[in-house]
Design a protein around this motif. Sequence first.
Motif, mmCIF file in Angstrom:
data_model
loop_
_atom_site.group_PDB
_atom_site.id
_atom_site.type_symbol
_atom_site.label_atom_id
_atom_site.label_comp_id
_atom_site.label_asym_id
_atom_site.label_seq_id
_atom_site.Cartn_x
_atom_site.Cartn_y
_atom_site.Cartn_z
ATOM 1 N N LEU A 671 29.983 -129.259 -70.053
ATOM 2 C CA LEU A 671 30.881 -128.332 -69.374
ATOM 3 C C LEU A 671 31.546 -129.021 -68.193
ATOM 4 O O LEU A 671 31.026 -130.020 -67.677
ATOM 5 N N PRO A 672 32.655 -128.514 -67.697
ATOM 6 C CA PRO A 672 33.254 -129.082 -66.482
ATOM 7 C C PRO A 672 32.288 -128.942 -65.304
ATOM 8 O O PRO A 672 31.571 -127.931 -65.194
ATOM 9 N N PHE A 746 37.612 -116.149 -66.134
ATOM 10 C CA PHE A 746 38.374 -116.477 -64.921
ATOM 11 C C PHE A 746 38.762 -117.949 -64.959
ATOM 12 O O PHE A 746 38.335 -118.727 -65.825
ATOM 13 N N SER A 747 39.559 -118.326 -63.975
ATOM 14 C CA SER A 747 39.914 -119.742 -63.837
ATOM 15 C C SER A 747 38.686 -120.530 -63.390
ATOM 16 O O SER A 747 37.690 -119.978 -62.902
ATOM 17 N N ALA A 748 38.740 -121.870 -63.525
ATOM 18 C CA ALA A 748 37.618 -122.733 -63.094
ATOM 19 C C ALA A 748 37.371 -122.585 -61.607
ATOM 20 O O ALA A 748 36.214 -122.613 -61.149
ATOM 21 N N GLU A 749 38.457 -122.397 -60.821
ATOM 22 C CA GLU A 749 38.312 -122.243 -59.372
ATOM 23 C C GLU A 749 37.606 -120.934 -59.031
ATOM 24 O O GLU A 749 36.760 -120.875 -58.134
ATOM 25 N N ALA A 750 37.932 -119.854 -59.752
ATOM 26 C CA ALA A 750 37.286 -118.558 -59.522
ATOM 27 C C ALA A 750 35.818 -118.603 -59.944
ATOM 28 O O ALA A 750 34.943 -118.018 -59.291
ATOM 29 N N GLN A 751 35.546 -119.294 -61.073
ATOM 30 C CA GLN A 751 34.159 -119.447 -61.501
ATOM 31 C C GLN A 751 33.329 -120.140 -60.416
ATOM 32 O O GLN A 751 32.211 -119.719 -60.091
ATOM 33 N N ARG A 752 33.888 -121.223 -59.872
ATOM 34 C CA ARG A 752 33.177 -121.970 -58.831
ATOM 35 C C ARG A 752 32.956 -121.102 -57.592
ATOM 36 O O ARG A 752 31.885 -121.145 -56.968
ATOM 37 N N ALA A 753 33.954 -120.306 -57.223
ATOM 38 C CA ALA A 753 33.824 -119.418 -56.060
ATOM 39 C C ALA A 753 32.733 -118.377 -56.299
ATOM 40 O O ALA A 753 31.925 -118.078 -55.405
ATOM 41 N N MET A 754 32.690 -117.803 -57.508
ATOM 42 C CA MET A 754 31.649 -116.819 -57.837
ATOM 43 C C MET A 754 30.258 -117.443 -57.700
ATOM 44 O O MET A 754 29.335 -116.850 -57.124
ATOM 45 N N VAL A 755 30.112 -118.642 -58.249
ATOM 46 C CA VAL A 755 28.806 -119.307 -58.219
ATOM 47 C C VAL A 755 28.403 -119.611 -56.773
ATOM 48 O O VAL A 755 27.243 -119.401 -56.384
ATOM 49 N N LEU A 756 29.348 -120.099 -55.942
ATOM 50 C CA LEU A 756 29.031 -120.432 -54.551
ATOM 51 C C LEU A 756 28.626 -119.194 -53.753
ATOM 52 O O LEU A 756 27.673 -119.229 -52.979
ATOM 53 N N VAL A 757 29.354 -118.095 -53.923
ATOM 54 C CA VAL A 757 29.009 -116.868 -53.201
ATOM 55 C C VAL A 757 27.621 -116.375 -53.623
ATOM 56 O O VAL A 757 26.800 -115.963 -52.791
ATOM 57 N N LEU A 803 38.703 -123.784 -54.876
ATOM 58 C CA LEU A 803 38.188 -122.430 -54.962
ATOM 59 C C LEU A 803 39.356 -121.458 -55.056
ATOM 60 O O LEU A 803 40.455 -121.744 -54.568
ATOM 61 N N ALA A 804 39.118 -120.302 -55.673
ATOM 62 C CA ALA A 804 40.166 -119.292 -55.829
ATOM 63 C C ALA A 804 39.706 -117.997 -55.169
ATOM 64 O O ALA A 804 38.513 -117.736 -55.007
ATOM 65 N N LEU A 805 40.706 -117.167 -54.826
ATOM 66 C CA LEU A 805 40.403 -115.874 -54.221
ATOM 67 C C LEU A 805 39.632 -114.982 -55.200
ATOM 68 O O LEU A 805 39.907 -114.985 -56.403
ATOM 69 N N LEU A 806 38.687 -114.221 -54.656
ATOM 70 C CA LEU A 806 37.950 -113.247 -55.446
ATOM 71 C C LEU A 806 38.359 -111.856 -54.997
ATOM 72 O O LEU A 806 38.498 -111.603 -53.794
ATOM 73 N N ASP A 807 38.537 -110.962 -55.980
ATOM 74 C CA ASP A 807 38.824 -109.590 -55.562
ATOM 75 C C ASP A 807 37.519 -108.912 -55.145
ATOM 76 O O ASP A 807 36.435 -109.496 -55.248
ATOM 77 N N LEU A 808 37.629 -107.680 -54.682
ATOM 78 C CA LEU A 808 36.473 -107.001 -54.107
ATOM 79 C C LEU A 808 35.343 -106.830 -55.120
ATOM 80 O O LEU A 808 34.163 -107.017 -54.799
ATOM 81 N N SER A 809 35.691 -106.493 -56.351
ATOM 82 C CA SER A 809 34.647 -106.284 -57.358
ATOM 83 C C SER A 809 33.956 -107.596 -57.719
ATOM 84 O O SER A 809 32.730 -107.635 -57.924
ATOM 85 N N GLN A 810 34.746 -108.690 -57.807
ATOM 86 C CA GLN A 810 34.144 -109.999 -58.096
ATOM 87 C C GLN A 810 33.209 -110.434 -56.965
ATOM 88 O O GLN A 810 32.107 -110.951 -57.202
#
Length: 844
Positions: A671-672, A746-757, A803-810
Motif C-alpha cells: 500500500l502507499p 477519500f483521498s490519500a491526504e484525507a486518509q492520512r489525516a484521519m489516521v493521524l487524528v 494532509l487534507a481537510l476533514l469535515d466535522l463527521s470525519q
Amino acid sequence: MSTAPSPQLAGLTSEQAAQQLARDGANALDAAQRRTVWGRLWALLREPMFALLVLAASLYLVLGDLTEGLTLFVFVLAVLALTFYQEGKSEAAIDALRQLSQPFAQVMRDGQRINVPSRDVVVGDMLFISEGDRIAADAWVLQSDQLQVDESLLTGESLAVTKVGAAFDEALVHSQQPGGDELAAVFGGTFVVRGQGVVRVTATGMRGQMGRIGASLNQIETALTPLQKQTAQLVKVLAWITFGLCVLMILTLGLRNGAWLPALLSGIALAMAILPEEYPVVMAIFPALGAHRLAQEGVLTRHINAIETLGATTVLCTDKTGTLTENRMKVAALAVGDASAPRLFNINGESLPDDFHGLVEHAILASAPEPFDPMEVAFHALGQTWLHEEHLHPDWDLVQTYALSPALRAMSHVWRASEDAAHIVSAKGAPEAVMDLCHLSPALQAQWGEVVHAMASEGLRVLAVAQGRFVGDAWPSSAHGFDFEWLGLIGLSDPLRPEIAQAIADCHSASIKVIMITGDYPQTARVIANQAGLQGGETLTGDTIDAMSDEALSAHLKTVSVCARISPHQKLRIVQALKRRGEVVAMTGDGVNDAPALRAAHVGIAMGARGTDVAREASSLVLVDDNFASIVKGIRLGRRIFGNLQKSMAYIFAIHIPIAGLALVPMLFALPPLLMPLHIALLELVVDPSCSIAFENEPAEADVMQRPPRDTLAPIFGFQQMLASFFQGACVLVATGAAYWVSLDFSAEAQRAMVLVTLVAANAMLIFLNRARNWVAVWVMVGALTLVLFGIYVPWLAAPLNLALLDLSQLATALGLGIASVLAAWFCLGLLRYDGPFKGAEHG
C-alpha cells in the motif's frame, strides 16, 4: 596542647580577602566543564533519532522536494529545541545540587570567626579545623590540639597522621609533602579525624596538592545507574531489531519497484517509528528532577542512583539525638551525695543548691570552652544562670585533653589554675566509664547504677562527672592515669520532634522497619522509642552485639527495634548483618566514625546541620534539617519517582506499537506509505513532552506509603507490564486501521489525516490510562491535539505534510475511534485481571 610561639591569629580583613580572591580565583579544582551549546548539539546529532531526521530531510532535498525537506528541517529544529529544554532542566537541577552541597569553612575575617563557602577561602586566611572537617586548602598548622588527619586520599595510607603546631616558616611551606607524621602542614581535601587546630592557608585551588594530582572530591556522581544500564541494553536490542527490519523494508520496496530513494525514506520512517529514543531521555530527566524535588524537601542528593534505592528501603536505621529529637538539650535533673541515699534535684526554675555547684562546675570544665555539642551548651547555660563567678574560671588555661574513644566513653580536660598550683582535672561521660575512672567498688557501682536506671526511665540522657588533681607536666597516656573523685550524675532531656510519631507510623504502613540506634542508656532509649511509636521489639545493647556471631546478629535483628549503647564500629556490624538478611538498608550518621556504616548501607544519610564533612562525603543523601520526617518524605518521593518512571516507560512502549505498525503494515500489503519521516517527526513533538513532562509532574499515588517496598532485583518494566502495554498499543493500531478502512473512498491526504487524528486522540487517552492525570498532562494532551489540527486545517502546513481537510463527521469519527480503542483496551485488560479494575501502568 602543641602551640606555636606567639601566633598571629588576626586573619585577613574582608577587603584583603576579596582582593586575594580576585587575584587567585576560587578555591576550587577544575571540574568537568558544563557542556557548551555546540557540544550538546553534536551529542544530540549523534543520537540515532536525530541522525535519521537529518538524513531524511537531506534525502527530500536530493529528490528535489524542497518543501518537504525544509519542513522536515523545521521539525528537526523543533525537536532539538524541546530536547534542549529538557536537558537544560536536568543540568540546572544538578548544578543547583552542587551549589547546595558545597562545603563551608570557618575563617577569621575582620577579627571575627565566620563560616564562608570553601571556594571563597584565600591564601593568608586563618582557618579553624576540628574533628570531622574536610580541610578546605593547603595550610600551615599554627596551633594543634591532638590534631590527626586522614591523608589517604593523597597517599593511599589509611593510618591517620599527627600534626603539630609551629611558627610559620615561608621557606618550608612548599617543601612539605603529605603522609609525614609530626609535621606542621595540612592539605586540602583531607579529613580531620581527631582533635582541632588553627592553620594558615598557603595554597588554594589548583595550586594545592590536590590540584596538582588532578583529583576532585566535590562532584555529584554521574556514573550510569543500574536502571540506566538496563534501559540502554533494552534500547540496544531494539536498535538491532530495527536495523534488521529497515534493511528488509528497503530491499523489499527497492526490488519491488526499483525506486530506491523512496524505499530508503520508508526504511528511515520505520526506524524512527520503532526506536524508543525516549527511554534514555526519561531515565536522565526523572532522577535529575527528582533530586531537585528532594532538595526542596530538605534532602540533598549526592549520588543520583540513591533515588532508585530510596523507595525500595526495607529497614531504616536512625540516630536518636537530633534526628528523632529536637537536639535542644537542657539539664533536667542532678544527683549527688551518698550512693545509698543520693540527693536529687529537678531543675524547675528554683536556684541551684550549693551542694550541686561542684557537679555543674566540673561538667563545664570537662566541656569545650566554646561548646558546639548540645549537651555541653546546656551545661554552660546552666552555669551562667546559677553559678557564681568563682565557679566559672574564665582565666584558667586548658593544657591537656583526653578525647572520648570506643575504649573509654568519657572525656577529660586538664586545667592550669595558676603557675604554682596543681592542675585541675575534670571528666564527664557514660556513668559506667566514669565509675571505672573513679575505681568505685562493685557495691557502689550497683547503687549508682540504680540511680542511673531511675533517671533513664524518665527519658533522661544520663552523664556522670568526676574531678581530680595532678601535679607536674608528665601527662599520663590515658585518663586512667589520674586519681578521680566521683561527683554525681546529670540528667538531660531532649524533647521528641512533634512530627516523629506520624513519620514512624508512615514507615510502618509502608512495611519499612525502623531501628533506633543510639549511644544512650537502654532505659533512656526505650522511653524515647515508645514515645516515637516504636513500642514493640527488643532492645539490643552494644555489649550483647559484641558477644554475638555475625550469623546470630543477623537472625536476632529481626525482632529488634532499639539498639542502645552502640559505638560506631557496631553500627557497621548492624548494617552488614541486615544486608546479609537481604534487607535494603538506609542508615543515618553524623560523626567521623559513622563513615564506614554510611558507606556500607545501601543509602547512607548524613546530617547537614550537625554532621561532619567526613560523614557527608561517605553518604548518598544529606538531611538539611537533620529531621527524621524528611527521610520519610524522601522515601515517599523516591517511590513517586520510580512509579512515574514505570508509567512513562509503559506509555512509551504502548505508543510505539501503532506508530511502528503504521510504518510497517503498508509495506507488507504493498500500500502507499501512511507515515513518512515528516509525520514521525511531528509525532515526536507529541510523544516527547508526553513521556517526560506529563508523567514527571504526576503526584504520588494516594496509597504509595501503604505498599510494601519494591523488589530491587525485579526489572523496572517486567513481562506482565510489557504485555499490558503491547495490548494497549495493539488496540490503538486496530483503531488506526479502522480509520484507514472507513476512509478508503477519500483521498490519500484525507486518509492520512484521519489516521493521524485517531492516533493523537488515542495518545491522549493512553496518557490518561497510564495514570498521568495532572494539569501538566492535560495541557500536553490539548497541545498535541491542537498541533495536529493546525497541521490539517492551516493550508500552508497541510500542503507539505500531505494532509487534507476533514469535515466535522470525519473528525468526530477519527476522534471517536481513538478514544474507543483505549477504552476497549482498559475494559479487556480489566476482565483479564483478577485483582480488580486495570490501573494502567501503576506497577510497584
